[in-house]
Design a protein around this motif. Structure first.
Motif, PDB file in Angstrom:
ATOM      1  N   PRO A 125       0.818  -1.226   0.000  1.00 37.68           N
ATOM      2  CA  PRO A 125       0.000   0.000   0.000  1.00 37.68           C
ATOM      3  C   PRO A 125       0.844   1.266   0.000  1.00 37.68           C
ATOM      4  O   PRO A 125       1.980   1.269   0.489  1.00 37.68           O
ATOM      5  N   PHE A 126       0.285   2.325  -0.542  1.00 36.16           N
ATOM      6  CA  PHE A 126       0.956   3.625  -0.551  1.00 36.16           C
ATOM      7  C   PHE A 126      -0.101   4.713  -0.449  1.00 36.16           C
ATOM      8  O   PHE A 126      -1.233   4.547  -0.886  1.00 36.16           O
ATOM      9  N   THR A 127       0.271   5.824   0.130  1.00 38.89           N
ATOM     10  CA  THR A 127      -0.662   6.933   0.305  1.00 38.89           C
ATOM     11  C   THR A 127      -0.608   7.885  -0.885  1.00 38.89           C
ATOM     12  O   THR A 127       0.332   7.849  -1.685  1.00 38.89           O
ATOM     13  N   GLU A 128      -1.585   8.748  -0.948  1.00 41.92           N
ATOM     14  CA  GLU A 128      -1.595   9.780  -1.985  1.00 41.92           C
ATOM     15  C   GLU A 128      -0.379  10.678  -1.847  1.00 41.92           C
ATOM     16  O   GLU A 128       0.243  11.057  -2.859  1.00 41.92           O
ATOM     17  N   THR A 129      -0.008  11.000  -0.612  1.00 40.61           N
ATOM     18  CA  THR A 129       1.161  11.861  -0.375  1.00 40.61           C
ATOM     19  C   THR A 129       2.429  11.219  -0.929  1.00 40.61           C
ATOM     20  O   THR A 129       3.242  11.872  -1.590  1.00 40.61           O
ATOM     21  N   ARG A 130       2.612   9.930  -0.651  1.00 40.30           N
ATOM     22  CA  ARG A 130       3.795   9.231  -1.166  1.00 40.30           C
ATOM     23  C   ARG A 130       3.786   9.203  -2.684  1.00 40.30           C
ATOM     24  O   ARG A 130       4.823   9.398  -3.330  1.00 40.30           O
ATOM     25  N   TYR A 157      -3.683   3.370  -1.145  1.00 42.28           N
ATOM     26  CA  TYR A 157      -3.895   2.728  -2.443  1.00 42.28           C
ATOM     27  C   TYR A 157      -2.972   1.519  -2.562  1.00 42.28           C
ATOM     28  O   TYR A 157      -1.982   1.390  -1.846  1.00 42.28           O
ATOM     29  N   ALA A 158      -3.298   0.630  -3.484  1.00 39.37           N
ATOM     30  CA  ALA A 158      -2.419  -0.506  -3.775  1.00 39.37           C
ATOM     31  C   ALA A 158      -2.764  -1.015  -5.169  1.00 39.37           C
ATOM     32  O   ALA A 158      -3.888  -0.846  -5.657  1.00 39.37           O
ATOM     33  N   VAL A 159      -1.781  -1.628  -5.820  1.00 38.77           N
ATOM     34  CA  VAL A 159      -2.010  -2.233  -7.127  1.00 38.77           C
ATOM     35  C   VAL A 159      -3.001  -3.381  -6.958  1.00 38.77           C
ATOM     36  O   VAL A 159      -2.834  -4.231  -6.079  1.00 38.77           O
ATOM     37  N   GLN A 160      -4.032  -3.383  -7.758  1.00 37.64           N
ATOM     38  CA  GLN A 160      -5.093  -4.386  -7.631  1.00 37.64           C
ATOM     39  C   GLN A 160      -4.659  -5.751  -8.150  1.00 37.64           C
ATOM     40  O   GLN A 160      -4.849  -6.763  -7.498  1.00 37.64           O
TER      41      GLN A 160
END
Length: 201
Positions: A27-32, A62-65
């Motif tokens: 997972p990663f955030t919008e900020t990252r 978010y994360a790659v689905q």
């Protein structure tokens, strides 16, 4: 509709490729994403990538689905799952604005008239009760719960709850329901609709 007509599809694909390369399925955030990915993707672009099924969003990150090298079956399953989540909600929203003068779609069984209620996934009692409180039930003989055929068992359990006085006593519904009739309609075995008719006691 061709791929080039989908809004910002190329940008979404570039975002997906960059996210897959940098984060994999972590997972990663919008900020990252804005700090670490080329082009500093906007929230709108991230949302589009989620809508296309390229990314997923859990409310925080978010994360790659589906990974780029995943088999085609994984991509197909992802698309089917997304369609199955959207379809009941779309049907329910559409039927809210069609039908009689009260905006409720009616179905008949014999000489009786039932207010149609589409049951989404999951089959949530609170959501159905909320919908029923907006329906002029006094104008109908009962309600009919509708769902894709494969979710018939969940609708049956939901109907059992609606038949419990303890459930309806806490709402504006004056009395519980009782099961009247079930039906399955549709020409394609993969597109059957389950219907459960409930009458007012």
């Amino acid at each position: 509709m061709t791929g080039t007509e989908l809004p910002r599809l190329e940008d979404s694909l570039e975002l997906y490729a960059a996210a897959a390369e940098r984060y994999g399925t972590e997972p990663f955030t919008e900020t990252r994403a804005r700090r670490e990915l080329a082009g500093a993707p906007s929230q709108r672009l991230l949302e589009l990538a989620v809508a296309y099924g390229l990314l997923e969003f859990d409310g925080e990150a978010y994360a790659v689905q589906v990974e780029p090298d995943a088999p085609e079956s994984a991509w197909r399953a992802n698309a089917i799952e997304r369609a199955e989540r959207i379809r009941p909600a779309a049907v329910e929203r559409a039927t809210e604005g069609t039908g009689g003068s009260d905006g409720v779609r009616a179905l008949t069984h014999g000489s009786k008239r039932f207010a149609s209620v589409a049951v989404g996934e999951p089959a949530e009692l609170e959501r159905v009760l909320g919908r029923l409180e907006r329906v002029p039930l006094e104008e109908y003989d009962g309600i009919v719960l509708r769902s894709p055929g494969e979710r018939a068992n969940a609708v049956q359990r939901l109907a059992d709850r609606l038949c419990e006085p303890a459930v309806t006593d806490g709402t504006s519904l004056s009395r519980p329901f009782q099961k009247e009739y079930t039906d399955v309609v549709g020409d394609d075995k993969n597109e059957l609709e389950f219907r459960l008719f409930l009458e007012r006691e």
